[in-house]
Enzyme design. Structure first.
Site, short mmCIF file in Angstrom:
data_model
loop_
_atom_site.label_atom_id
_atom_site.label_comp_id
_atom_site.label_asym_id
_atom_site.label_seq_id
_atom_site.Cartn_x
_atom_site.Cartn_y
_atom_site.Cartn_z
CG ASP A 1 48.81 34.58 -3.93
OD1 ASP A 1 49.60 33.95 -4.64
OD2 ASP A 1 48.36 35.71 -4.26
CG ASN B 1 58.80 35.31 4.00
OD1 ASN B 1 58.49 35.68 5.13
ND2 ASN B 1 58.32 34.20 3.48
CG ASP C 1 56.35 31.70 9.83
OD1 ASP C 1 56.14 31.53 8.60
OD2 ASP C 1 57.20 31.07 10.48
CD GLU D 1 53.06 32.93 -1.23
OE1 GLU D 1 53.45 33.33 -2.33
OE2 GLU D 1 53.59 31.98 -0.63
#
Length: 612
Positions: free
Chosen positions: A476, A484, A493, A520
């Protein structure tokens, strides 16, 4: 060497702890003199911040759990029951319900989809088709919800609600509530509502955000379920229609296996003229939409001495206005002598044009529709038609009408069959796209968690038989929440899309699978791959993502990096794929603990524990 390193670190930590304890009073005194926070105050602030981050992390894990469960089913009842139950449990409230708007912006609570804590079951269920028409929502066509806004009330008696609204809430002993709109595409479908009965409730921002995220996922699930229902309904209709058309087609084929319209027409006029020894037999067809005022002869058999009537357009307004309805009721015209039949001059001129002295006119029907006329002409002189001749003509006309209807239905059926074949092809294509959509992650366009589970289970069972290695890489994005928060969810995204596409270029073997595991987190299934092979792939992915140089100024290295965990097993009958997932996940967790931006194998972790 490893054992010495571990002992050395432990001694250093003990020394640091002793020094910190001895220096604490001195540092506190200096801090007070300088007006700075004490160590205890800083520790308390750190503790509060840690708790806040843990709470945020817990909420994120919770939303991923709920979303996974929602996405795991396309059955509406299962989706709603799962959503309300999980939302109620995770928010710690006493009731969660789903409200659906009607066309007039009234509405009702949906079926048995609500979930209520057992202690509040006796206070009535909102979810058993309870009608709850809010005049304000009806008047304003959805009110705040149409603008995708939430409605949060900590205590209904301190929120300035109208009396009628209070009475409605009191009816179900509701003391506090939080509601979020559910949209299907761009249309407001309903509301997801969390209720507290026993006391007021101080709704946290994270809780309202959680409720909003769940309602958004509900809208997506509803859209997918509706699309599936539409496809299934269309498939049912096509199957039924196909069966009906096949029965009809086979029946007509058995009756008129080699039926051809032109052959049918030519054979009919020829045989009738031969049987009656008349001068002309023709088939007259009305132009569709002409109200029986226009038409032409489409087939005839005529003696050479007389003019052909083929392709001559005929206009007779009187017929359309006065006589068509009579022929639709099976009227037959029999004229032995056209000049002694009381015909109008316009009609006589029309008959003289085709040299007619006597005639029999019989209607030709397709069902209840007048298709045309069977015309038997005597041109040389007048003729007294016998009863047997008239009966013969009527019988032939009836047979021709049946054959004509069969021919028409056959042509129509063939056309429908071709259209049906095209529709079935389109349906199969749509079904394939829908199935592919259910297996592909909408954002990254790589396989999703659902297909990951199916693929892993399939490869596990195959490799149990072959007794070969199966490796799994879980990875991840490091500090993705900070990314974010700093750059925004849209940038987040885009970051995930870049990572997915870059990793996809590395995982090239047809037998391997790269999938988005959730959020993620990604996973790579590597069949017939040992520890070394899996490590090579993991390092290539890690290096490729670094080479992208995606900026992340909220992390230590100021670019986006990955943490990776690897697990390798030879699948056995008495073990499950979930154990492999757990090992890879533990390796990933350890990689995070060791500072991120690294790759660890589960078996190495086991050795570390033993040596430690």
């Amino acid at each position: 060497m490893l054992e010495y390193s571990v002992k050395q670190r432990m001694n250093n930590r003990k020394t640091q702890s002793i020094l910190a304890t001895l220096c604490r009073p001195i540092i506190n005194k200096i801090s007070k003199l300088l007006g700075l926070p004490t160590i205890e105050h800083l520790e308390y602030q750190l503790y509060q911040k840690t708790e806040q981050l843990e709470q945020i992390s817990a909420h994120q894990r919770a939303i991923y759990q709920v979303i996974s469960k929602i996405r795991a089913s396309l059955d509406l009842e299962t989706i709603f029951r799962t959503t309300t139950k999980e939302t109620c449990r995770l928010l710690g409230v006493e009731r969660v319900s789903v409200y659906r708007f009607s066309e007039d912006w009234g509405g009702q609570f949906v079926g048995d989809f609500e979930f209520t804590e057992p202690s509040w079951d006796n206070y009535g269920k909102l979810g058993k088709n309870t009608i709850w028409n809010d005049s304000y929502l009806q008047e304003h066509e959805g009110g705040r919800y149409i603008h995708n806004e939430t409605f949060v009330v900590e205590d209904i008696y301190k929120a300035g609600l109208s009396q009628c609204h209070l009475e409605m809430l009191e009816q179900f002993h509701i003391r506090a509530f939080a509601t979020a709109p559910i949209f299907v595409k761009q249309k407001l479908w309903g509301i997801l509502a969390a209720y507290q009965h026993s006391r007021p409730n101080n709704w946290q921002v994270s809780e309202v955000k959680f409720l909003t995220q769940v309602s958004a996922q509900l809208g997506i699930a509803l859209q997918q379920a509706e699309q599936l229902a539409e496809v299934e309904q269309k498939a049912k209709y096509l199957r039924e229609n196909s069966q009906q058309q096949t029965i009809l087609f086979n029946l007509i084929s058995e009756i008129r296996e080699s039926l051809d319209f032109d052959t049918l027409c030519q054979t009919t006029v020829k045989e009738i003229r031969k049987a009656l020894l008349c001068d002309r037999v023709g088939l007259f067809h009305f132009d569709p939409g002409s109200n029986y005022c226009f038409g032409e002869f489409v087939a005839e058999s005529v003696l050479p001495a007389y003019n052909s009537a083929l392709l001559h357009k005929v206009q007779d307004n009187c017929f359309g206005e006065q006589f068509a309805i009579q022929y639709q009721k099976e009227r037959i015209q029999v004229l032995d002598d056209i000049y002694n039949a009381g015909l109008k001059d316009c009609h006589l001129k029309l008959l003289e044009k085709f040299q007619i002295k006597a005639q029999i006119i019989v209607p030709l029907m397709i069902g209840s529709t007048l298709w045309g006329l069977l015309c038997i002409h005597q041109c040389e002189n007048t003729r007294k038609w016998t009863e047997n001749e008239i009966r013969f003509v009527k019988q032939l006309a009836a047979q021709f009408s049946v054959a004509l209807e069969h021919s028409h239905l056959l042509a129509q059926t063939r056309s429908q069959a071709e259209e049906l074949a095209k529709t079935l092809d389109a349906f199969q294509e749509a079904n394939y796209k829908l199935e592919n959509l259910a297996r592909v992650d909408g954002l990254t366009q790589i396989p999703n968690r659902r297909y990951f589970d199916e693929f892993l289970d399939l490869e596990w069972r195959r490799l149990v038989r072959e007794k070969q290695c199966l490796s799994l890489i879980m990875f991840d994005v490091d500090h993705f929440k900070l990314y974010n928060d700093f750059y925004g969810h849209q940038a987040g995204d885009q970051c995930l899309v870049k990572i997915a596409q870059t990793a996809k270029e590395i995982v090239k073997r047809p037998v391997d699978l790269l999938a988005r595991y959730g959020g993620e987190e990604f996973a790579v299934i590597l069949p017939n791959t040992d520890e070394n092979g899996a490590s090579v792939v993991a390092e290539q992915i890690q290096s490729a993502i670094k080479d992208l140089g995606i900026p992340n100024y909220r992390s230590e290295k100021q670019i986006v990096t990955l943490s990776l965990g690897i697990a390798t097993q030879i699948p056995l009958v008495d073990r499950t794929p979930q154990e492999l997932i757990l090992e890879a996940d533990q390796a990933l967790y350890q990689a995070k603990q060791q500072g991120r931006d690294c790759c660890l194998h589960f078996k190495i972790l086991e050795k570390d524990v033993v040596n430690g």
